[in-house]
Design a protein around this motif. Structure first.
Motif, PDB file in Angstrom:
ATOM      1  N   GLY A  80       0.865  -1.153  -0.225  1.00  0.00           N
ATOM      2  CA  GLY A  80       0.023   0.001   0.039  1.00  0.00           C
ATOM      3  C   GLY A  80       0.967   1.226  -0.028  1.00  0.00           C
ATOM      4  N   GLU A  81       1.931   1.131   0.641  1.00  0.00           N
ATOM      5  CA  GLU A  81       2.845   2.314   0.734  1.00  0.00           C
ATOM      6  C   GLU A  81       3.814   2.584  -0.455  1.00  0.00           C
ATOM      7  OE1 GLU A  81       2.406   4.891   2.959  1.00  0.00           O
ATOM      8  OE2 GLU A  81       0.738   3.746   4.103  1.00  0.00           O
TER       9      GLU A  81
ATOM     10  N   TRP B  87       3.138   1.318  -3.661  1.00  0.00           N
ATOM     11  CA  TRP B  87       2.495   0.965  -5.274  1.00  0.00           C
ATOM     12  C   TRP B  87       2.388   2.085  -6.189  1.00  0.00           C
ATOM     13  CZ3 TRP B  87      -2.239  -1.458  -2.762  1.00  0.00           C
ATOM     14  CH2 TRP B  87      -3.115  -0.485  -2.055  1.00  0.00           C
ATOM     15  N   HIS B  88       2.614   3.470  -5.602  1.00  0.00           N
ATOM     16  CA  HIS B  88       2.784   4.451  -6.418  1.00  0.00           C
ATOM     17  C   HIS B  88       4.116   4.598  -7.280  1.00  0.00           C
ATOM     18  CE1 HIS B  88      -1.186   5.586  -4.977  1.00  0.00           C
ATOM     19  NE2 HIS B  88      -0.645   5.504  -3.719  1.00  0.00           N
TER      20      HIS B  88
ATOM     21  N   VAL C  33      -1.730  -3.603  -6.655  1.00  0.00           N
ATOM     22  CA  VAL C  33      -3.233  -3.459  -6.241  1.00  0.00           C
ATOM     23  C   VAL C  33      -3.854  -4.854  -6.163  1.00  0.00           C
ATOM     24  CG1 VAL C  33      -5.253  -2.211  -6.536  1.00  0.00           C
ATOM     25  CG2 VAL C  33      -3.193  -1.027  -6.718  1.00  0.00           C
TER      26      VAL C  33
ATOM     27  N   HIS D  50      -2.780  -6.779  -3.264  1.00  0.00           N
ATOM     28  CA  HIS D  50      -3.150  -6.040  -1.912  1.00  0.00           C
ATOM     29  C   HIS D  50      -4.613  -6.595  -1.733  1.00  0.00           C
ATOM     30  CE1 HIS D  50      -3.076  -3.202   1.277  1.00  0.00           C
ATOM     31  NE2 HIS D  50      -4.378  -2.986   0.957  1.00  0.00           N
ATOM     32  N   LEU D  51      -5.508  -6.549  -2.813  1.00  0.00           N
ATOM     33  CA  LEU D  51      -6.898  -7.042  -2.653  1.00  0.00           C
ATOM     34  C   LEU D  51      -6.881  -8.344  -2.362  1.00  0.00           C
ATOM     35  CD1 LEU D  51      -8.328  -4.884  -5.233  1.00  0.00           C
ATOM     36  CD2 LEU D  51      -8.508  -4.297  -2.893  1.00  0.00           C
TER      37      LEU D  51
ATOM     38  N   LEU E 134      -6.650 -12.529   4.509  1.00  0.00           N
ATOM     39  CA  LEU E 134      -6.700 -12.083   5.783  1.00  0.00           C
ATOM     40  C   LEU E 134      -7.965 -11.890   6.404  1.00  0.00           C
ATOM     41  CD1 LEU E 134      -3.977  -9.185   5.796  1.00  0.00           C
ATOM     42  CD2 LEU E 134      -3.950 -11.050   7.127  1.00  0.00           C
TER      43      LEU E 134
ATOM     44  N   LEU F 162      -7.153  -4.857  13.333  1.00  0.00           N
ATOM     45  CA  LEU F 162      -7.102  -5.531  12.563  1.00  0.00           C
ATOM     46  C   LEU F 162      -8.702  -5.908  11.766  1.00  0.00           C
ATOM     47  CD1 LEU F 162      -4.269  -8.136  13.373  1.00  0.00           C
ATOM     48  CD2 LEU F 162      -4.401  -6.517  11.366  1.00  0.00           C
TER      49      LEU F 162
ATOM     50  N   GLU G 152      -9.563  -2.697  10.159  1.00  0.00           N
ATOM     51  CA  GLU G 152      -9.008  -2.571   8.774  1.00  0.00           C
ATOM     52  C   GLU G 152      -9.535  -3.192   7.791  1.00  0.00           C
ATOM     53  OE1 GLU G 152      -6.937  -0.205   8.076  1.00  0.00           O
ATOM     54  OE2 GLU G 152      -5.291  -0.585   7.049  1.00  0.00           O
TER      55      GLU G 152
ATOM     56  N   ARG H 141     -13.474   0.161  -0.930  1.00  0.00           N
ATOM     57  CA  ARG H 141     -13.633  -0.498  -2.454  1.00  0.00           C
ATOM     58  C   ARG H 141     -14.910  -0.627  -2.922  1.00  0.00           C
ATOM     59  NH1 ARG H 141      -9.557  -1.100  -6.473  1.00  0.00           N
ATOM     60  NH2 ARG H 141     -10.249  -2.790  -7.864  1.00  0.00           N
TER      61      ARG H 141
ATOM     62  N   LYS I  76     -11.127   5.603   3.225  1.00  0.00           N
ATOM     63  CA  LYS I  76      -9.914   5.747   2.815  1.00  0.00           C
ATOM     64  C   LYS I  76      -9.023   6.453   4.005  1.00  0.00           C
ATOM     65  CE  LYS I  76      -7.301   8.937  -0.527  1.00  0.00           C
ATOM     66  NZ  LYS I  76      -6.020   8.002  -0.856  1.00  0.00           N
TER      67      LYS I  76
ATOM     68  N   SER J  58      -6.091   4.381   5.896  1.00  0.00           N
ATOM     69  CA  SER J  58      -4.539   4.662   5.855  1.00  0.00           C
ATOM     70  C   SER J  58      -4.118   4.632   7.330  1.00  0.00           C
ATOM     71  CB  SER J  58      -4.318   5.874   5.081  1.00  0.00           C
ATOM     72  OG  SER J  58      -5.154   5.755   3.797  1.00  0.00           O
TER      73      SER J  58
ATOM     74  N   ALA K 255      -3.692   1.472   9.255  1.00  0.00           N
ATOM     75  CA  ALA K 255      -2.745   0.641   8.683  1.00  0.00           C
ATOM     76  C   ALA K 255      -1.415   1.268   9.526  1.00  0.00           C
ATOM     77  CB  ALA K 255      -2.294   1.020   7.390  1.00  0.00           C
TER      78      ALA K 255
ATOM     79  N   ILE L 228      -1.508  -0.011  13.178  1.00  0.00           N
ATOM     80  CA  ILE L 228      -1.175  -1.453  13.158  1.00  0.00           C
ATOM     81  C   ILE L 228       0.238  -1.574  13.131  1.00  0.00           C
ATOM     82  CG2 ILE L 228      -1.418  -3.536  12.081  1.00  0.00           C
ATOM     83  CD1 ILE L 228      -4.452  -2.751  11.185  1.00  0.00           C
TER      84      ILE L 228
HETATM   85  C1  HEM Z   1      -3.953  -5.559   7.740  1.00  0.00           C
HETATM   86  C2  HEM Z   1      -4.313  -5.462   6.724  1.00  0.00           C
HETATM   87  C3  HEM Z   1      -4.109  -4.353   5.726  1.00  0.00           C
HETATM   88  C4  HEM Z   1      -3.234  -2.973   5.710  1.00  0.00           C
HETATM   89  C5  HEM Z   1      -1.835  -3.141   6.760  1.00  0.00           C
HETATM   90  C6  HEM Z   1      -3.509  -2.378   4.821  1.00  0.00           C
HETATM   91  C7  HEM Z   1      -2.705  -1.336   4.328  1.00  0.00           C
HETATM   92  C8  HEM Z   1      -2.990  -0.383   3.118  1.00  0.00           C
HETATM   93  C9  HEM Z   1      -2.314   0.868   2.845  1.00  0.00           C
HETATM   94  C10 HEM Z   1      -1.164   1.368   3.705  1.00  0.00           C
HETATM   95  C11 HEM Z   1      -3.028   1.493   1.810  1.00  0.00           C
HETATM   96  C12 HEM Z   1      -2.695   2.756   1.052  1.00  0.00           C
HETATM   97  C13 HEM Z   1      -3.387   3.732   1.645  1.00  0.00           C
HETATM   98  C14 HEM Z   1      -3.409   5.086   0.989  1.00  0.00           C
HETATM   99  O1  HEM Z   1      -2.687   5.208  -0.470  1.00  0.00           O
HETATM  100  O2  HEM Z   1      -3.418   6.175   1.649  1.00  0.00           O
HETATM  101  C15 HEM Z   1      -4.147   0.604   1.442  1.00  0.00           C
HETATM  102  C16 HEM Z   1      -5.079   0.734   0.506  1.00  0.00           C
HETATM  103  C17 HEM Z   1      -6.103   0.085   0.120  1.00  0.00           C
HETATM  104  N1  HEM Z   1      -6.489  -1.334   0.879  1.00  0.00           N
HETATM  105 FE1  HEM Z   1      -5.591  -1.943   2.361  1.00  0.00          FE
HETATM  106  N2  HEM Z   1      -4.786  -2.717   4.075  1.00  0.00           N
HETATM  107  C18 HEM Z   1      -5.082  -3.895   4.815  1.00  0.00           C
HETATM  108  C19 HEM Z   1      -6.093  -4.634   4.399  1.00  0.00           C
HETATM  109  C20 HEM Z   1      -6.908  -4.579   3.555  1.00  0.00           C
HETATM  110  C21 HEM Z   1      -8.080  -5.311   3.073  1.00  0.00           C
HETATM  111  C22 HEM Z   1      -8.400  -6.443   3.934  1.00  0.00           C
HETATM  112  C23 HEM Z   1      -8.742  -4.889   1.939  1.00  0.00           C
HETATM  113  C24 HEM Z   1     -10.103  -5.313   1.421  1.00  0.00           C
HETATM  114  C25 HEM Z   1     -10.101  -6.234   0.722  1.00  0.00           C
HETATM  115  C26 HEM Z   1      -8.112  -3.407   1.624  1.00  0.00           C
HETATM  116  C27 HEM Z   1      -8.310  -2.855   0.417  1.00  0.00           C
HETATM  117  C28 HEM Z   1      -7.507  -1.613   0.344  1.00  0.00           C
HETATM  118  C29 HEM Z   1      -8.039  -0.896  -0.905  1.00  0.00           C
HETATM  119  C30 HEM Z   1      -9.070  -0.988  -1.815  1.00  0.00           C
HETATM  120  C31 HEM Z   1      -6.946   0.318  -1.018  1.00  0.00           C
HETATM  121  C32 HEM Z   1      -7.054   1.099  -2.093  1.00  0.00           C
HETATM  122  C33 HEM Z   1      -6.363   0.726  -3.265  1.00  0.00           C
HETATM  123  C34 HEM Z   1      -6.424   1.667  -4.435  1.00  0.00           C
HETATM  124  O3  HEM Z   1      -6.035   2.839  -4.242  1.00  0.00           O
HETATM  125  O4  HEM Z   1      -7.043   1.559  -5.484  1.00  0.00           O
HETATM  126  N3  HEM Z   1      -6.876  -3.488   2.543  1.00  0.00           N
HETATM  127  N4  HEM Z   1      -4.289  -0.405   2.170  1.00  0.00           N
END
Ligand code: HEM
Ligand code: HEM
Length: 185
Positions: free
Chosen positions: A33-34, A36-37, A48, A51-52, A58, A99, A102, A110, A140, A144, A147, A150
């Motif tokens: 997440g941190e 991918w840009h 991405v 991550h999904l 999870l 968790l 999150e 999404r 959103k 963020s 995360a 955690i």
């Molecule tokens: C403990 C688990 C997770 C951590 C540590 C985490 C962490 C992050 C971080 C750091 C970002 C980037 C935020 C930003 O750009 O400001 C992000 C984006 C995202 N996360 Fe997670 N995440 C977790 C679990 C999940 C889960 C379970 C889902 C859903 C299935 C999910 C869906 C998304 C989506 C949709 C985005 C944005 C994607 C985009 O920019 O298109 N995340 N996450």
């Protein structure tokens, strides 16, 4: 909640496997997440989707871990002094709570934006209509910030485990390690 058997010196195998597998996946989620840009579009897109997909894994793994912890998993909280027990259980409950939050926020972000969640290419569509843009922005922002919370807590927790193991030498880390590692009696 069940406690450790009086003669037990380490966690049971499912607890150990679930702990290290989920810890690895959570750190990977954060790094994806941190960062991918940074790379160009095809790699960004793959990150991405990864991550999904890991997010979906999870969302099964964490409830499974909680269920195991509450029903059959071994734990050692009752052997701690009251102050240590307060901080240990506080830290662990906060991690579990954050968790779960999150995961819910990830889905809400999404799906709220009207996009499907890709599980290794298989699309899981939203069970509800898209939400107003302002609501999605709140999800959103919360996703963020949670995360970072955690990862901050997990780092403090890991540091505490290392201090116990190498300075206090009370074998706390060894009881969360696979069976061949010796523990302090
Ligand atoms: C403990 C688990 C997770 C951590 C540590 C985490 C962490 C992050 C971080 C750091 C970002 C980037 C935020 C930003 O750009 O400001 C992000 C984006 C995202 N996360 Fe997670 N995440 C977790 C679990 C999940 C889960 C379970 C889902 C859903 C299935 C999910 C869906 C998304 C989506 C949709 C985005 C944005 C994607 C985009 O920019 O298109 N995340 N996450
Ligand atoms: C994202 C990373 C991590 C998360 C989310 C996490 C979460 C947790 C949780 C919730 C527990 C309580 C287990 C139970 O249900 O009884 C636990 C226990 C434990 N964790 Fe972690 N952990 C992470 C990383 C680490 C790391 C890197 C280390 C070692 C350097 C570590 C060492 C331990 C130890 C030794 C215990 C047992 C503590 C005791 O028996 O009092 N963890 N962890």
């Amino acid at each position: 909640m069940p406690n450790a058997h009086p003669t037990a010196t380490r966690y049971d195998s499912p607890s150990i496997i679930l702990h290290w597998l989920s810890a690895f996946l959570i750190v990977l989620q954060f790094v994806l997440g941190e960062t991918w840009h940074w790379p160009p579009r095809p790699i960004h897109h793959l990150m991405v989707v990864a991550h999904l997909s890991i997010g979906v894994i999870l969302s099964v793994l964490i409830p499974l871990r909680l269920w195991w912890r509450i029903t059959r998993g071994r734990h050692f909280a009752a052997q701690l002094a009251p102050v240590d027990r307060f901080f240990t259980l506080g830290m662990e409950s906060s991690l579990y709570g954050l968790l779960c939050a999150e995961i819910v926020l990830g889905y809400a972000w999404r799906w709220g934006a009207g996009q499907a969640i890709s599980f290794f290419g298989l699309l899981i569509h939203a069970p509800f209509a898209p939400l107003p843009h302002e609501t999605v922005v709140i999800f959103k922002t919360l996703h963020s910030w949670t995360a970072w919370l955690i990862i901050g807590l997990a780092c403090g927790h890991a540091l505490a485990a290392l201090v116990h193991q190498y300075l206090l030498k009370d074998g706390v880390l060894a009881r969360m390690l696979p069976h061949r590692t010796p523990t302090t009696p």
